[in-house]
Design an enzyme around this catalytic site. Structure first.
Site, short mmCIF file in Angstrom:
data_model
loop_
_atom_site.label_atom_id
_atom_site.label_comp_id
_atom_site.label_asym_id
_atom_site.label_seq_id
_atom_site.Cartn_x
_atom_site.Cartn_y
_atom_site.Cartn_z
CB SER A 167 27.23 -36.35 -21.15
OG SER A 167 26.68 -37.35 -21.98
CE LYS A 168 35.12 -39.01 -24.88
NZ LYS A 168 36.21 -39.80 -24.37
NE ARG A 169 27.00 -42.11 -20.29
CZ ARG A 169 25.71 -41.93 -20.52
NH1 ARG A 169 25.11 -42.58 -21.48
NH2 ARG A 169 25.01 -41.09 -19.78
#
Ligand code: GLU
Length: 495
Positions: free
Chosen positions: A255-257
């Site tokens: 995930s980007k986060r």
């Protein structure tokens, strides 16, 4: 060989359906690539469909990022749609499902939760007050302008009856089944009239005559809802094939986060991956060809791709703070760089040289490309590997490097002096330089190594550099002589 996983005979059409709510994620890129390979392997069509009905989360920047990423991959599609331009169709299909009795209006104000029936796990299943409402009352309240969501009337087993089992056969995960009793009465239209993902996706898949849906494993359980929608539409469901999740080395979903830039396709582009290498790498995350080869061109991947080769296990992308790119991706990239025709490699290098501030003409870039291709793994390594071709002045280097092993500064000086004499008069082509400098080495009683090292360091500013004569030809006589003179000056204090 055409795919035989489908039990029905219709033209093979697949779609890639990104939601423009962020940049193009590596997982989405893999889904796109495998759809592309499946379509091309089987001579079918690939549809690009932007799932852009979530107006609150969509951004133009994301749409651009998706197109930018796909354009970089260089794989084309045959048709293109935006769901936001197809809302009329979605509403008509919702209406049709309602008219056939497969859906009911739910007037429950958002967030109100009373009177709902729960599943064994405590999840919300359906709201009997709404589900059992008479058609008259439902029509009256709708006509009075009361907002409502439209919900699918998922079949519930009567007290005495046999529970309905929902089934589909996934090309990757095999036979799947679930009790309809465990599927909630999911929304088809929201109370603002917008279609949900489930409705819009299935209405479009049916309308666009999609024959196979290849998408991430995170949609596997949604598929039970989707086969219910296809049933209500009177449409044969497509064949489903879900792709294993891409996970980080610690097993968590990418995930980007959590994982940052390594999740975005443009990060790979900007670091200097070739699209062909990136495609090759992504394909191997969750798919393996029958021949177990790893370094494969797009044409070879197309010829080899079948859904049977897709694995079920999550696919790990390896990266760390120290090493942001998977070593296999980097290795494949180096292989693809070596396999690329030199004119194409030179075109790929040009933007990296430009970005480094080099004044690199197409002719010079073309001349340099073959000299550094074995020395770089990423295109982004090229400016550091080739700076001495382009920068007017060499970066400072340690003059001790000019001294050959088992030699001293005086020897290095003799080499540099003779080299200047020779280079001033010799024709500046590979063979003439080779002959003249070897003769000069003999004149000094030296082998090639001790002769060439001072010259190499003088003209390139480093010991580890591309083949000397080719390099000197590209640099030209004046630059070489100038650099050798400067090397002499650098060496002076060591004498
Ligand atoms: N827009 C959905 C997504 O990005 C598409 C899922 C599907 O392929 O049905 O996850």
């Amino acid at each position: 060989m055409p795919e035989t996983t489908s039990s029905f005979d219709r033209p093979l059409r697949v779609r890639f359906a990104p939601s423009p709510t962020g940049f193009l994620h590596v997982g989405s890129a893999r889904t796109f690539i495998l759809n592309w390979l499946f379509a091309r392997h089987n001579g079918g069509d690939l549809v690009l469909r932007l799932d852009d009905t979530d107006v609150e989360r969509n951004t133009d920047a994301s749409v651009q990022s998706i197109f930018e990423g796909l354009k970089w991959l260089g794989l084309n599609w045959d048709e293109e749609y935006k769901q936001s331009e197809r809302l009329q169709l979605h509403r008509e299909k919702a209406e049709e499902i309602f008219a056939k009795g497969f859906a009911y209006r739910d007037f429950t104000p958002a967030h109100a939760g009373d009177e709902k029936t729960s599943s064994a796990q405590g999840a919300w299943l359906f709201n009997p007050g709404m589900r059992e409402m008479s058609r008259e009352e439902s029509d009256r309240r709708a006509a009075a302008g009361e907002p409502f969501a439209l919900r699918y009337r998922v079949p519930r087993s009567p007290d005495s009856g046999v529970a309905r089992m929902l089934h589909f056969n996934d090309s990757v995960y095999g036979a799947q089944s679930k009790l309809a009793n465990e599927v909630e009465d999911f929304a088809l239209l929201r109370s603002d009239g917008m279609p949900t993902y489930h409705l819009a996706s299935c209405a479009d898949d049916a309308d666009l005559r999609i024959s196979h849906i290849i998408r991430g494993q995170d949609h596997l359980t949604n598929t039970f809802k989707h086969i219910l929608i296809f049933e209500a539409l009177g449409a044969e469901p497509p064949q489903f094939a879900h792709l294993p999740l891409l996970v980080a080395p610690d097993g968590t979903k990418l995930s980007k986060r959590k994982h940052g830039a390594v999740v975005s396709v443009t990060t790979y582009r900007d670091a200097g991956f070739l699209p062909s290498a990136f495609v090759n790498f992504l394909c191997l995350l969750g798919w393996s060809p029958k021949n177990d080869l790893e370094f494969l061109s797009i044409d070879e991947l197309t010829a080899l791709f079948t859904l049977e080769g897709v694995n079920r296990a999550n696919a790990v992308i390896n990266f760390s703070d120290a090493d942001p790119f998977d070593p296999k991706a980097v290795w494949l990239n180096a292989e693809h760089i070596r396999a690329l025709p030199v004119d194409q490699l030179s075109e790929c290098l040009a933007p990296f040289f430009k970005q480094a501030g080099f004044n690199a003409s197409p002719e010079k870039t073309l001349a340099v490309a073959p000299l550094i291709r074995e020395r770089i793994k990423l295109l982004g390594d090229a400016p550091a590997a080739a700076d001495f071709f382009f920068l007017p002045e060499l970066a400072p280097y340690d003059p001790a490097e000019l001294i050959p092993q088992k030699g001293d500064a005086a020897l290095a000086m003799r080499v540099l002096k003779l080299a200047q004499e020779v280079l001033a008069t010799t024709a500046f082509d590979h063979d003439s330089l080779d002959a003249a400098l070897r003769a000069a080495a003999a004149q000094l009683g030296l082998k090639a190594g001790p002769m060439f090292q001072p010259i190499r360091v003088a003209v390139c500013g480093r010991k580890n550099a591309p083949p000397l004569f080719e390099t000197m030809v590209v640099l030209g006589r004046d630059v070489c002589l100038d650099r050798i003179r400067k090397a002499e000056a650098n060496l002076q204090p060591l004498l």
